[in-house]
Design an enzyme around this catalytic site. Sequence first.
Site, PDB file in Angstrom:
ATOM      1  N   ASP A 129       0.822  -1.193   0.000  1.00 20.63           N
ATOM      2  CA  ASP A 129       0.000   0.000   0.000  1.00 20.63           C
ATOM      3  C   ASP A 129       0.868   1.259   0.000  1.00 20.63           C
ATOM      4  O   ASP A 129       0.531   2.244   0.651  1.00 20.63           O
ATOM      5  CB  ASP A 129      -0.904  -0.037   1.253  1.00 20.63           C
ATOM      6  CG  ASP A 129      -2.033   0.971   1.178  1.00 20.63           C
ATOM      7  OD1 ASP A 129      -2.351   1.419   0.069  1.00 20.63           O
ATOM      8  OD2 ASP A 129      -2.575   1.323   2.242  1.00 20.63           O
TER       9      ASP A 129
ATOM     10  N   CYS B  22     -25.477 -13.039  -4.864  1.00 17.02           N
ATOM     11  CA  CYS B  22     -25.430 -12.217  -3.641  1.00 17.02           C
ATOM     12  C   CYS B  22     -25.158 -10.756  -3.993  1.00 17.02           C
ATOM     13  O   CYS B  22     -24.408 -10.458  -4.923  1.00 17.02           O
ATOM     14  CB  CYS B  22     -24.326 -12.761  -2.733  1.00 17.02           C
ATOM     15  SG  CYS B  22     -24.081 -11.794  -1.238  1.00 17.02           S
TER      16      CYS B  22
ATOM     17  N   CYS C 162     -23.428  -6.821   0.112  1.00 17.28           N
ATOM     18  CA  CYS C 162     -22.531  -5.695   0.402  1.00 17.28           C
ATOM     19  C   CYS C 162     -23.026  -4.415  -0.267  1.00 17.28           C
ATOM     20  O   CYS C 162     -22.902  -3.320   0.289  1.00 17.28           O
ATOM     21  CB  CYS C 162     -21.114  -6.023  -0.052  1.00 17.28           C
ATOM     22  SG  CYS C 162     -21.003  -6.546  -1.773  1.00 17.28           S
TER      23      CYS C 162
END
Length: 366
Positions: free
Chosen positions: A142, A200, A203
């Site tokens: 990162d 699904c 989220c």
Amino acid sequence: MTETSLAALAGQIRIWGRELGFQQIGITDCQLEEHGERLRAWLAAGYNGDMEWMGAHGEKRWRPDLLQPGTLRAISVRLDYLPPDTEPVRVLKDADKAYVSRYANGRDYHKLIRKRLAQLAQKIDAWCDERGIESSGRAFTDSAPVMERALAEKAGLGWIGKNCMVINSGAGSWFFLGEIYTNLALPVDRPQEINQCGDCSACLKVCPTDAFVGPYQLDARRCISYLTIENKGPIPEQFREPMGNRVFGCDDCQIICPWNRFAKPTAEKDFHPRHGLDDGELLALFGWTEQEFLDRTAGSAIRRIGYERWRRNLAVALGNSTPGPEVIAALENALVDATPLVAEHIEWSLGRLRSGRRRKRKIRRA
Ligand code: SF4
């Protein structure tokens, strides 16, 4: 270097990686053009908000050889971070508690992962030195324009889910990623996990600020992680109420993901909560002086937002907390020496608390 030697080295890398504490290690080539295309479209739509650095390095992000000349492969590693005995849902549901994203409850992960990746790179170099092979590598976590998730998916660590996180069918998504770019033509791992999001869309539906434009597409400008961490200015009013008690980041799209039933708690002591940051009281955290903030967030990812943004976020969360004389007094007292940014958020919260308004859970995209 022969194919047999490269295969032997790849096997060693996996063993060393495990010994260093990584849960999974994969190797991939650096063909990321398709992901580069998607990134360009995402940037063109302005979904990166003020994160100009996302587009600042151009092709370097999806052409690893431009970032590190000679790169042929990326070694991708996974390090799980979910603290043991953590109760994110209970804290989220308690309007008087502060929700801090689980990745930030303990020490900052950058140093730890970088150190281990450097150790792994040293072992690779030593193995090559002994055999008179020239090797060069560079470690990242990162910390540079690297397409971490795309590389992880290609390296077989999981699939990029509709929530844009890498999901592993045996470990969920509560993990950090790190990479080593190498000039060695190591054998690559095939993506082992097919996308298992299926029908699904939990989220996408649960997001408090409706930040998903669609599956696999996040408008960062609406994301609570962006609003509470990256955003340096005021939090737009429309997002303050749905922010609830989230004062540093947001985990809702991970908490709801069914694959996180398989997540295992981390054994890394560095990621265990410090100063009660996994379960803190809003009022207590709001009471911290700047020195207390600096002392208690030393070595933590929270430190990077600074005291002013910390108080801005807490002020909003207090405006969403249970109205009461103690909360109102704390906010009024804080107005005395608040910066204009913090003062504006305190005023918003006082307005809500005095009128007795309670938070609603969600907003929807217009
Ligand atoms: S919540 Fe459902 S759609 Fe979202 S990432 Fe998890 S499995 Fe995929």
